[in-house]
Design a protein around this motif. Structure first.
Motif, PDB file in Angstrom:
ATOM      1  N   ARG A   1       7.672   5.888   4.924  1.00  0.00           N
ATOM      2  CA  ARG A   1       6.555   5.081   4.417  1.00  0.00           C
ATOM      3  C   ARG A   1       6.491   3.732   5.138  1.00  0.00           C
ATOM      4  O   ARG A   1       5.407   3.229   5.451  1.00  0.00           O
TER       5      ARG A   1
ATOM      6  N   ARG B   1      -4.561   9.634   2.266  1.00  0.00           N
ATOM      7  CA  ARG B   1      -5.269   8.459   1.734  1.00  0.00           C
ATOM      8  C   ARG B   1      -5.714   7.529   2.853  1.00  0.00           C
ATOM      9  O   ARG B   1      -6.833   7.036   2.863  1.00  0.00           O
TER      10      ARG B   1
ATOM     11  N   ARG C   1       0.811  -1.210   0.000  1.00  0.00           N
ATOM     12  CA  ARG C   1       0.000   0.000   0.000  1.00  0.00           C
ATOM     13  C   ARG C   1       0.853   1.272   0.000  1.00  0.00           C
ATOM     14  O   ARG C   1       0.479   2.286  -0.581  1.00  0.00           O
ATOM     15  N   VAL C   2       2.004   1.197   0.692  1.00  0.00           N
ATOM     16  CA  VAL C   2       2.878   2.385   0.698  1.00  0.00           C
ATOM     17  C   VAL C   2       3.887   2.328  -0.449  1.00  0.00           C
ATOM     18  O   VAL C   2       4.821   3.127  -0.511  1.00  0.00           O
TER      19      VAL C   2
ATOM     20  N   VAL D   1       4.522  11.553   1.360  1.00  0.00           N
ATOM     21  CA  VAL D   1       4.112  11.121   2.706  1.00  0.00           C
ATOM     22  C   VAL D   1       2.788  11.785   3.103  1.00  0.00           C
ATOM     23  O   VAL D   1       1.899  11.128   3.656  1.00  0.00           O
TER      24      VAL D   1
ATOM     25  N   ASP E   1       0.466  12.737   1.096  1.00  0.00           N
ATOM     26  CA  ASP E   1      -0.556  12.085   0.279  1.00  0.00           C
ATOM     27  C   ASP E   1      -0.968  10.753   0.898  1.00  0.00           C
ATOM     28  O   ASP E   1      -2.145  10.406   0.951  1.00  0.00           O
ATOM     29  N   LEU E   2       0.028  10.048   1.385  1.00  0.00           N
ATOM     30  CA  LEU E   2      -0.229   8.754   2.026  1.00  0.00           C
ATOM     31  C   LEU E   2      -1.068   8.930   3.295  1.00  0.00           C
ATOM     32  O   LEU E   2      -2.046   8.193   3.524  1.00  0.00           O
TER      33      LEU E   2
END
Ligand SMILES: Nc1ncnc2c1ncn2[C@@H]1O[C@H](COP(=O)(O)OP(=O)(O)OP(=O)(O)O)[C@@H](O)[C@H]1O
Length: 269
Positions: free
Chosen positions: A164, A201, A143-144, A195, A197-198
């Motif tokens: 991540r 999400r 996922r990362v 990061v 953005d992660l």
């Protein structure tokens, strides 16, 4: 990439009421109110020493509060017993500026460490974890975007990659709240964006409540649902990021210069 700020949830997961934290004579927090909802990403901004990290640490009980009430997932953190705090911390993931990975372990083993709170006994080495957990850890790495580096030693990764992996480790905890203390402070602008953005999400997809401290106004405006500003331990701004201009946000950094009582702009970017 910046987000279009999809709407956050309604239910309040993290709440602080008139929270005061003193370290001796230093008032780090002078009565802060805060509410963060499910599926909401809130960014805390403020000058160095304004109380951002202290507030995060009061929320998961790492710092006992001096006064006021902190409620996370229905638990009164300020009144919690040790056992309640342990249970709470399983539910509250923490992402650090310096990643805090075990460098000599592989990425997969580092992610598996996130599951330790879900196991009755500590584990040593990836083969001692149940297969379903290894599969889950690999899915988080995927996922990362780092599944192909699962067997690489963590200390051979770049800073952005290490952060991540650290986020994947936190997800392995299956938290409902994620606190991130300057998660991009050690990263270049491109990796900082990746990061953020992660974090955005996982906030939206997993319905996490995310509270993140930053020093970069532009990142806050790009990814947060809401921006909260602290100055001298007081909340001086609490507004949705939509409609908040950079100039408005920069007001957080204005302070009274005690030498001549004129207003000085303390931050440049
Ligand atoms: N463990 C501690 N012991 C004594 N004073 C502390 C402690 N932690 C924080 N402080 C003080 O509390 C105030 C707020 O510090 P805090 O670290 O929360 O600020 P911050 O906004 O997170 O700063 P930075 O952006 O530099 O991380 C500062 O005056 C700091 O010196």
């Amino acid at each position: 990439m910046t987000t279009d700020h999809p709407v956050a949830g309604d239910d309040v997961v993290v709440s602080a009421r008139r929270v005061v934290k003193k370290f001796g004579d230093t008032v780090a927090l002078g009565g802060v109110d805060l509410e963060v909802r499910r599926s909401e990403l809130v960014v805390l901004l403020g000058l160095s020493g304004s109380g951002k990290s202290t507030l995060l640490r009061c929320l998961n009980g790492l710092h006992p509060t001096t006064d006021g009430a902190v409620t996370v997932n229905g638990t009164r953190v300020d009144l919690a017993s040790r056992a309640e705090l342990r249970a709470l911390r399983r539910d509250v993931g923490f992402v650090f500026q310096h990643f805090n990975l075990v460098g000599r372990l592989s990425c997969l083993e580092n992610v598996l460490i996130g599951a330790v709170g879900r196991l009755r006994l500590p584990r040593y080495g990836k083969s001692t974890y149940p297969k379903r957990m290894r599969t889950e850890a690999l899915a988080h790495l995927d996922r990362v975007g780092l599944a192909e580096l699962a067997d690489r030693r963590a200390d051979t990764l770049s800073g952005g990659q290490q952060q991540r992996v650290a986020i994947a480790r936190t997800l392995m905890q299956q938290p409902t709240v994620l606190l991130a203390d300057e998660p991009v402070a050690s990263l270049d602008p491109e990796n900082a964006g990746v990061v953020m953005d992660l974090l955005f999400r996982v906030c939206m997809e997993d319905k996490l409540t995310v509270l993140c401290t930053l020093h970069q106004v532009d990142l806050a405006l790009g990814w947060a649902h809401r921006v909260i500003g602290l100055r001298g331990g007081e909340k001086v701004l609490d507004r949705p990021a939509v409609g908040l201009s950079r100039e408005d946000a920069m007001e957080i950094y204005r302070r009274v210069d005690p030498a001549d009582a004129t207003i000085a702009t303390a931050a440049t970017s």
